[in-house]
Design a protein around this motif. Structure first.
Motif, mmCIF file in Angstrom:
data_model
loop_
_atom_site.group_PDB
_atom_site.id
_atom_site.type_symbol
_atom_site.label_atom_id
_atom_site.label_comp_id
_atom_site.label_asym_id
_atom_site.label_seq_id
_atom_site.Cartn_x
_atom_site.Cartn_y
_atom_site.Cartn_z
ATOM 1 N N VAL A 192 0.817 -1.208 0.000
ATOM 2 C CA VAL A 192 0.000 0.000 0.000
ATOM 3 C C VAL A 192 0.858 1.267 0.000
ATOM 4 C CG1 VAL A 192 -1.836 1.239 1.246
ATOM 5 C CG2 VAL A 192 -1.805 -1.262 1.240
ATOM 6 N N LYS A 193 1.996 1.203 0.677
ATOM 7 C CA LYS A 193 2.849 2.393 0.784
ATOM 8 C C LYS A 193 4.271 1.956 1.109
ATOM 9 C CE LYS A 193 2.985 6.990 0.838
ATOM 10 N NZ LYS A 193 2.531 7.806 -0.309
ATOM 11 N N VAL A 194 5.239 2.718 0.594
ATOM 12 C CA VAL A 194 6.646 2.448 0.872
ATOM 13 C C VAL A 194 7.331 3.746 1.286
ATOM 14 C CG1 VAL A 194 8.851 1.691 -0.116
ATOM 15 C CG2 VAL A 194 6.744 0.508 -0.754
ATOM 16 N N ASN A 195 8.093 3.691 2.371
ATOM 17 C CA ASN A 195 8.973 4.789 2.791
ATOM 18 C C ASN A 195 8.236 6.102 3.035
ATOM 19 O OD1 ASN A 195 11.657 5.611 3.442
ATOM 20 N ND2 ASN A 195 11.784 6.702 1.492
ATOM 21 N N ASP A 196 7.108 6.034 3.691
ATOM 22 C CA ASP A 196 6.377 7.256 4.019
ATOM 23 C C ASP A 196 6.983 7.906 5.265
ATOM 24 O OD1 ASP A 196 3.999 8.632 5.679
ATOM 25 O OD2 ASP A 196 3.597 8.803 3.545
ATOM 26 N N THR A 197 7.401 9.143 5.144
ATOM 27 C CA THR A 197 7.983 9.864 6.269
ATOM 28 C C THR A 197 7.156 11.095 6.643
ATOM 29 O OG1 THR A 197 9.410 11.112 4.755
ATOM 30 C CG2 THR A 197 10.338 9.120 5.754
ATOM 31 N N GLY A 198 5.921 11.144 6.132
ATOM 32 C CA GLY A 198 5.077 12.309 6.358
ATOM 33 C C GLY A 198 4.266 12.244 7.631
ATOM 34 N N GLY A 199 3.050 12.755 7.563
ATOM 35 C CA GLY A 199 2.215 12.872 8.739
ATOM 36 C C GLY A 199 1.302 11.685 8.948
ATOM 37 N N ASP A 200 0.034 11.965 9.214
ATOM 38 C CA ASP A 200 -0.956 10.939 9.511
ATOM 39 C C ASP A 200 -1.021 9.896 8.391
ATOM 40 O OD1 ASP A 200 -3.294 9.611 10.430
ATOM 41 O OD2 ASP A 200 -4.519 10.912 9.156
ATOM 42 N N VAL A 201 -0.949 8.625 8.769
ATOM 43 C CA VAL A 201 -0.955 7.563 7.764
ATOM 44 C C VAL A 201 -2.262 6.782 7.744
ATOM 45 C CG1 VAL A 201 1.543 7.289 7.857
ATOM 46 C CG2 VAL A 201 0.094 5.842 9.286
ATOM 47 N N SER A 202 -3.289 7.244 8.428
ATOM 48 C CA SER A 202 -4.529 6.479 8.484
ATOM 49 C C SER A 202 -5.133 6.290 7.096
ATOM 50 C CB SER A 202 -5.540 7.167 9.411
ATOM 51 O OG SER A 202 -5.844 8.472 8.948
ATOM 52 N N ALA A 203 -4.958 7.268 6.212
ATOM 53 C CA ALA A 203 -5.526 7.153 4.868
ATOM 54 C C ALA A 203 -4.786 6.126 4.021
ATOM 55 C CB ALA A 203 -5.488 8.509 4.170
ATOM 56 N N LEU A 204 -3.639 5.656 4.485
ATOM 57 C CA LEU A 204 -2.886 4.668 3.727
ATOM 58 C C LEU A 204 -3.450 3.273 3.896
ATOM 59 C CD1 LEU A 204 0.749 5.805 4.588
ATOM 60 C CD2 LEU A 204 -0.691 6.527 2.686
ATOM 61 N N LEU A 205 -4.250 3.059 4.921
ATOM 62 C CA LEU A 205 -4.789 1.732 5.176
ATOM 63 C C LEU A 205 -5.948 1.462 4.240
ATOM 64 C CD1 LEU A 205 -4.681 1.746 9.064
ATOM 65 C CD2 LEU A 205 -2.982 0.900 7.443
ATOM 66 N N PRO A 206 -6.052 0.240 3.716
ATOM 67 C CA PRO A 206 -7.119 -0.062 2.746
ATOM 68 C C PRO A 206 -8.478 -0.092 3.406
ATOM 69 C CG PRO A 206 -5.945 -2.055 3.352
ATOM 70 C CD PRO A 206 -5.187 -0.915 3.975
ATOM 71 N N PRO A 207 -9.513 0.332 2.701
ATOM 72 C CA PRO A 207 -10.865 0.234 3.248
ATOM 73 C C PRO A 207 -11.276 -1.216 3.427
ATOM 74 C CG PRO A 207 -10.939 0.824 0.930
ATOM 75 C CD PRO A 207 -9.499 0.871 1.328
ATOM 76 N N LYS A 208 -12.174 -1.468 4.360
ATOM 77 C CA LYS A 208 -12.578 -2.839 4.656
ATOM 78 C C LYS A 208 -13.208 -3.524 3.451
ATOM 79 C CE LYS A 208 -13.197 -2.174 9.609
ATOM 80 N NZ LYS A 208 -14.149 -2.236 10.772
ATOM 81 N N GLU A 209 -13.857 -2.757 2.603
ATOM 82 C CA GLU A 209 -14.511 -3.385 1.456
ATOM 83 C C GLU A 209 -13.509 -3.894 0.428
ATOM 84 O OE1 GLU A 209 -14.998 1.172 0.912
ATOM 85 O OE2 GLU A 209 -15.069 -0.325 2.512
ATOM 86 N N SER A 210 -12.213 -3.567 0.605
ATOM 87 C CA SER A 210 -11.191 -4.044 -0.323
ATOM 88 C C SER A 210 -10.410 -5.219 0.254
ATOM 89 C CB SER A 210 -10.215 -2.902 -0.656
ATOM 90 O OG SER A 210 -10.876 -1.874 -1.352
ATOM 91 N N ALA A 211 -11.007 -5.937 1.187
ATOM 92 C CA ALA A 211 -10.289 -6.999 1.884
ATOM 93 C C ALA A 211 -10.112 -8.257 1.046
ATOM 94 C CB ALA A 211 -11.023 -7.349 3.178
ATOM 95 N N ALA A 212 -10.735 -8.335 -0.126
ATOM 96 C CA ALA A 212 -10.626 -9.524 -0.959
ATOM 97 C C ALA A 212 -9.216 -9.654 -1.531
ATOM 98 C CB ALA A 212 -11.639 -9.454 -2.094
ATOM 99 N N SER A 213 -8.919 -10.853 -2.039
ATOM 100 C CA SER A 213 -7.596 -11.113 -2.598
ATOM 101 C C SER A 213 -7.437 -10.593 -4.018
ATOM 102 C CB SER A 213 -7.326 -12.618 -2.588
ATOM 103 O OG SER A 213 -7.325 -13.128 -1.281
ATOM 104 N N ASP A 214 -8.537 -10.280 -4.697
ATOM 105 C CA ASP A 214 -8.460 -9.836 -6.083
ATOM 106 C C ASP A 214 -7.982 -8.395 -6.169
ATOM 107 O OD1 ASP A 214 -9.382 -12.279 -6.843
ATOM 108 O OD2 ASP A 214 -11.446 -11.619 -7.175
#
Length: 226
Positions: A192-214
């Protein structure tokens, strides 16, 4: 499966002096690193952490100390996320090591690199990936957890998640106190993200509806995390 935040420890005294600390005892954070570590509480404020796992080394424990205190968590030490055992290279200046014949192997063919009286980078990747995947299975779906470890260890885990050969892992940059996010699923990891050195990272986490493997065909819709 769970979502993993890979956190490199904040800048250490060895980082600032150009020394390959390896597994040397007593290597803590320098002033810059202390400031970076203090900022983690705010950076990760929107992220619900189920578990914080750390390398046994002091600089990793110091990096997460404020974060776990604020969350009321007890960090769990994971030996297989320890720094590379650089053997006879430990404690030497980087400027000296660049003159060693092995340096070019580390740069160009790291899967073949074995440090004198230490371990090989392929061995590092095997133990670190096994540890990460075991923790992921243990924690289960919808959980978010953080592992604080070291630059080469994180690069090795990311190379595996990206489907890259270890010989390409030197193309990945992992700065002190950066976060990289990997979500594991039944069939593949998503980086989802590599080498982030910024601020709040909550938006980097995937939404629950994207939990599938596809994977999404045609690219992401750009929605923020739910």
């Amino acid at each position: 499966m769970a979502t993993l935040i890979l956190l490199r420890h904040a800048r250490s005294a060895a980082n600032g002096s150009g020394i390959l600390a390896g597994r040397s005892a007593g290597v803590g954070l320098d002033g810059t690193g202390e400031g970076q570590a203090a900022g983690l509480v705010e950076r990760l404020a929107g992220v619900p952490l189920r578990e914080v796992v750390v390398s046994p080394l002091q600089r990793c424990r110091e990096t997460v100390a404020g974060l776990v205190a604020e969350r009321g968590l007890s960090p769990v030490v994971e030996p297989d996320l320890a720094e590379v055992d650089y053997g006879e290279w430990t404690g030497r200046k980087i400027s000296e090591l660049t003159q060693e014949p092995l340096w070019r192997v580390v740069q160009q063919h790291p899967s073949a690199a074995v440090f004198p009286a230490g371990e090989g980078l392929a061995q590092v990747q095997a133990r670190a990936v096994a540890a990460v995947r075991a923790w992921d299975r243990r924690l289960g779906a919808e959980e978010v957890w953080l592992a604080c470890t070291h630059g080469d260890v994180i690069k090795a885990v990311l190379a595996d998640a990206l489907g890259m050969h270890l010989d390409a892992f030197q193309r990945i940059v992992v700065d002190p106190c950066s976060v990289s996010v990997v979500r594991y699923t039944e069939t593949r990891p998503f980086v989802v993200k590599v080498n982030d050195t910024g601020g709040d990272v909550s938006a980097l986490l995937p939404p629950k509806e994207s939990a599938a493997s596809d994977a999404v065909v045609g690219g992401s819709t750009g929605g923020s995390a739910g």
